[in-house]
Motif scaffolding. Structure first.
Motif, PDB file in Angstrom:
ATOM      1  N   THR A 120      -2.297   0.029   5.891  1.00  0.00           N
ATOM      2  CA  THR A 120      -3.120  -0.101   4.653  1.00  0.00           C
ATOM      3  C   THR A 120      -4.361   1.076   4.842  1.00  0.00           C
ATOM      4  O   THR A 120      -4.507   1.751   3.900  1.00  0.00           O
ATOM      5  CB  THR A 120      -3.681  -1.471   4.351  1.00  0.00           C
ATOM      6  OG1 THR A 120      -2.759  -2.269   4.391  1.00  0.00           O
ATOM      7  CG2 THR A 120      -4.632  -1.526   3.224  1.00  0.00           C
ATOM      8  N   VAL A 123      -2.503   4.496   4.317  1.00  0.00           N
ATOM      9  CA  VAL A 123      -2.606   4.619   2.907  1.00  0.00           C
ATOM     10  C   VAL A 123      -3.720   4.870   1.936  1.00  0.00           C
ATOM     11  O   VAL A 123      -3.921   5.949   1.467  1.00  0.00           O
ATOM     12  CB  VAL A 123      -1.370   3.665   2.028  1.00  0.00           C
ATOM     13  CG1 VAL A 123      -1.683   3.965   0.582  1.00  0.00           C
ATOM     14  CG2 VAL A 123      -0.374   3.826   2.464  1.00  0.00           C
ATOM     15  N   ASP A 124      -4.945   4.252   2.530  1.00  0.00           N
ATOM     16  CA  ASP A 124      -6.048   4.518   1.775  1.00  0.00           C
ATOM     17  C   ASP A 124      -6.820   5.880   2.219  1.00  0.00           C
ATOM     18  O   ASP A 124      -7.251   6.400   1.505  1.00  0.00           O
ATOM     19  CB  ASP A 124      -7.222   3.476   2.158  1.00  0.00           C
ATOM     20  CG  ASP A 124      -6.795   2.032   1.582  1.00  0.00           C
ATOM     21  OD1 ASP A 124      -6.054   1.843   0.506  1.00  0.00           O
ATOM     22  OD2 ASP A 124      -7.608   1.245   1.756  1.00  0.00           O
ATOM     23  N   VAL A 127      -4.837   8.201  -0.076  1.00  0.00           N
ATOM     24  CA  VAL A 127      -5.710   8.361  -1.401  1.00  0.00           C
ATOM     25  C   VAL A 127      -6.620   8.730  -1.500  1.00  0.00           C
ATOM     26  O   VAL A 127      -7.091   9.398  -2.521  1.00  0.00           O
ATOM     27  CB  VAL A 127      -5.356   6.512  -1.621  1.00  0.00           C
ATOM     28  CG1 VAL A 127      -6.179   6.649  -3.159  1.00  0.00           C
ATOM     29  CG2 VAL A 127      -3.899   6.073  -1.900  1.00  0.00           C
ATOM     30  N   GLU A 131      -7.744  11.860  -3.943  1.00  0.00           N
ATOM     31  CA  GLU A 131      -9.072  11.954  -4.988  1.00  0.00           C
ATOM     32  C   GLU A 131      -9.940  13.072  -4.684  1.00  0.00           C
ATOM     33  O   GLU A 131     -10.312  13.614  -5.649  1.00  0.00           O
ATOM     34  CB  GLU A 131      -9.700  10.546  -4.685  1.00  0.00           C
ATOM     35  CG  GLU A 131      -8.922   9.345  -5.344  1.00  0.00           C
ATOM     36  CD  GLU A 131      -9.584   8.235  -5.017  1.00  0.00           C
ATOM     37  OE1 GLU A 131     -10.537   7.972  -4.258  1.00  0.00           O
ATOM     38  OE2 GLU A 131      -9.007   7.111  -5.282  1.00  0.00           O
TER      39      GLU A 131
ATOM     40  N   ASP B  14       3.996  -2.428  -2.279  1.00  0.00           N
ATOM     41  CA  ASP B  14       2.561  -2.270  -2.919  1.00  0.00           C
ATOM     42  C   ASP B  14       1.981  -0.938  -2.543  1.00  0.00           C
ATOM     43  O   ASP B  14       1.349  -0.226  -3.140  1.00  0.00           O
ATOM     44  CB  ASP B  14       1.798  -3.674  -2.406  1.00  0.00           C
ATOM     45  CG  ASP B  14       2.224  -4.770  -3.427  1.00  0.00           C
ATOM     46  OD1 ASP B  14       2.908  -4.535  -4.322  1.00  0.00           O
ATOM     47  OD2 ASP B  14       1.845  -6.046  -2.692  1.00  0.00           O
ATOM     48  N   LEU B  15       2.142  -0.778  -1.249  1.00  0.00           N
ATOM     49  CA  LEU B  15       1.429   0.484  -0.706  1.00  0.00           C
ATOM     50  C   LEU B  15       2.235   1.588  -1.130  1.00  0.00           C
ATOM     51  O   LEU B  15       1.615   2.654  -1.344  1.00  0.00           O
ATOM     52  CB  LEU B  15       1.342   0.171   0.863  1.00  0.00           C
ATOM     53  CG  LEU B  15       0.243  -0.750   1.464  1.00  0.00           C
ATOM     54  CD1 LEU B  15       0.397  -0.706   3.047  1.00  0.00           C
ATOM     55  CD2 LEU B  15      -1.094  -0.427   1.018  1.00  0.00           C
ATOM     56  N   GLU B  17       3.517   1.963  -3.846  1.00  0.00           N
ATOM     57  CA  GLU B  17       3.060   2.160  -5.415  1.00  0.00           C
ATOM     58  C   GLU B  17       2.027   2.992  -5.416  1.00  0.00           C
ATOM     59  O   GLU B  17       1.721   3.840  -6.107  1.00  0.00           O
ATOM     60  CB  GLU B  17       3.355   1.086  -6.173  1.00  0.00           C
ATOM     61  CG  GLU B  17       3.021   1.042  -7.761  1.00  0.00           C
ATOM     62  CD  GLU B  17       3.721   2.083  -8.503  1.00  0.00           C
ATOM     63  OE1 GLU B  17       4.965   2.389  -7.833  1.00  0.00           O
ATOM     64  OE2 GLU B  17       3.224   2.933  -9.006  1.00  0.00           O
ATOM     65  N   LYS B  18       0.996   2.506  -4.385  1.00  0.00           N
ATOM     66  CA  LYS B  18      -0.547   2.859  -4.596  1.00  0.00           C
ATOM     67  C   LYS B  18      -0.244   4.470  -4.316  1.00  0.00           C
ATOM     68  O   LYS B  18      -1.003   5.224  -4.890  1.00  0.00           O
ATOM     69  CB  LYS B  18      -1.434   2.317  -3.479  1.00  0.00           C
ATOM     70  CG  LYS B  18      -2.721   2.592  -3.479  1.00  0.00           C
ATOM     71  CD  LYS B  18      -3.546   1.469  -2.485  1.00  0.00           C
ATOM     72  CE  LYS B  18      -4.975   1.744  -2.646  1.00  0.00           C
ATOM     73  NZ  LYS B  18      -5.515   0.903  -1.492  1.00  0.00           N
ATOM     74  N   LEU B  19       0.430   4.714  -3.201  1.00  0.00           N
ATOM     75  CA  LEU B  19       0.322   6.076  -2.602  1.00  0.00           C
ATOM     76  C   LEU B  19       1.144   7.095  -3.744  1.00  0.00           C
ATOM     77  O   LEU B  19       0.818   8.057  -4.077  1.00  0.00           O
ATOM     78  CB  LEU B  19       1.181   6.299  -1.433  1.00  0.00           C
ATOM     79  CG  LEU B  19       1.220   7.484  -0.463  1.00  0.00           C
ATOM     80  CD1 LEU B  19      -0.355   7.753  -0.190  1.00  0.00           C
ATOM     81  CD2 LEU B  19       2.158   7.242   0.648  1.00  0.00           C
ATOM     82  N   SER B  21       1.021   6.420  -6.942  1.00  0.00           N
ATOM     83  CA  SER B  21       0.318   6.724  -8.252  1.00  0.00           C
ATOM     84  C   SER B  21      -0.551   7.942  -8.070  1.00  0.00           C
ATOM     85  O   SER B  21      -1.002   8.584  -8.656  1.00  0.00           O
ATOM     86  CB  SER B  21      -0.571   5.514  -8.390  1.00  0.00           C
ATOM     87  OG  SER B  21       0.264   4.419  -8.859  1.00  0.00           O
ATOM     88  N   ALA B  22      -1.359   7.799  -6.661  1.00  0.00           N
ATOM     89  CA  ALA B  22      -2.248   8.854  -6.263  1.00  0.00           C
ATOM     90  C   ALA B  22      -1.495  10.326  -6.443  1.00  0.00           C
ATOM     91  O   ALA B  22      -2.088  11.214  -6.841  1.00  0.00           O
ATOM     92  CB  ALA B  22      -2.808   8.555  -5.035  1.00  0.00           C
TER      93      ALA B  22
END
Lengths: 168, 53
Positions: A120, A123-124, A127, A131, B14-15, B17-19, B21-22
Motif C-alpha cells: 500500500t 502504491v501510494d 500514485v 499526480e 484494489d491496489l 486498480e488504484k495504480l 487509474s493513476a
C-alpha cells in the motif's frame, strides 16, 4: 470564504494595554468596588509590545475534521518521502516497514496506522508521483503554448530523471 | 520501483486498480495533448503508449 484582514492601530492597542494595567494596579492595591475587595496577585497581564503595526489576519478556520485530514495527509507525505529514500538505497525485497519507519523518525507501530502493508505504501508513493507528474506537465504546457508537445516531453523526461527511484 | 512490479510483482486487485487509474490519467493527458495537435484515433494512442514503453 476569503480571508478577511483587520488592522489594529497602535493607539487602540495602547489603550487596551493601559486599561489592563489599571485593572491590575487596582487589584494589587486592594481597590474596593461595589463593596467587594479585589486583592490578589494571581493575575498579572502580560505585556506584549508590538514592534510595529499589529496585523491580525483572520483566515477561514474550517473544521477540526479538515485540520485532522490535512495533518494526516502531511504525515503520510513525510512517510512516503522516507519510503522513496529507502527504496532508492536498497532492493525492494530487502526493504522493511521498520526501515521506512526508522528513516521517517517514527515508531514501527505508527507507520501501520497509515499504511497497512508495504504494498500500500509502495502504491501510494507511485500514485503521488503520478499526480506530481501531471501537475508538472500542466504547468509546463501552460507556460509554453507554442510547442506543447516538446515542452511536455522535456518536462516528462526531466521528471523521470529526477524521480529515477519511482520510474526505473 | 515500477520495474519490480512489472517483472515479478503481484499486487492485490484494489491496489492494482488504484495504480492503473493513476496511470490512465497520465496516458489520457498525453492523448489529449496529441489530439490537440492534430493527431487523432490510433496515432494519438500509439504515440502516447510509445512514451511509456
Amino acid at each position: 470564504m476569503l480571508a478577511d484582514r483587520a488592522f489594529v492601530s497602535l493607539g487602540f492597542w495602547h489603550r487596551a494595554q493601559y486599561l489592563s494595567d489599571i485593572q491590575w494596579m487596582r487589584r494589587r492595591s486592594g481597590f474596593a468596588a461595589g463593596g467587594r475587595v479585589f486583592a490578589t496577585d494571581s493575575f498579572r497581564p502580560t505585556r506584549i509590545w508590538p514592534s510595529t503595526r499589529l496585523k491580525i489576519t483572520m483566515v477561514s478556520p474550517g473544521t477540526f475534521s479538515d485540520l485532522k485530514d490535512r495533518e494526516r495527509k502531511n504525515r503520510k507525505n513525510l512517510m512516503i518521502d522516507a519510503a522513496e529514500r529507502v527504496f532508492a538505497s536498497k532492493p525492494f525485497d530487502e526493504v522493511s516497514m521498520r526501515d521506512i519507519a526508522s528513516e521517517a523518525g517514527i515508531s514501527h507501530a505508527t507507520i501501520y496506522r497509515y499504511f497497512p502493508d508495504q504494498q500500500t505504501l509502495f502504491v501510494d508513493a507511485l500514485v503521488r508521483g503520478v499526480e506530481q507528474l501531471r501537475s508538472l506537465l500542466e504547468e509546463a504546457v501552460a507556460g509554453n503554448r507554442d510547442a506543447p508537445v516538446d515542452t511536455a516531453a522535456d518536462a516528462f523526461i526531466g521528471f523521470l530523471s529526477e524521480k529515477i527511484t519511482i520510474s526505473r | 520501483m515500477m520495474t519490480k512490479f512489472m517483472l515479478d510483482g503481484a499486487l492485490n486487485p484494489d491496489l492494482l486498480e488504484k495504480l492503473n487509474s493513476a496511470g490512465r490519467v497520465v496516458l489520457d493527458w498525453f492523448e489529449d495533448l496529441f489530439e490537440g495537435r492534430g493527431a487523432s484515433g490510433k496515432p494519438a494512442s500509439s504515440r502516447t503508449h510509445f512514451l511509456f514503453r
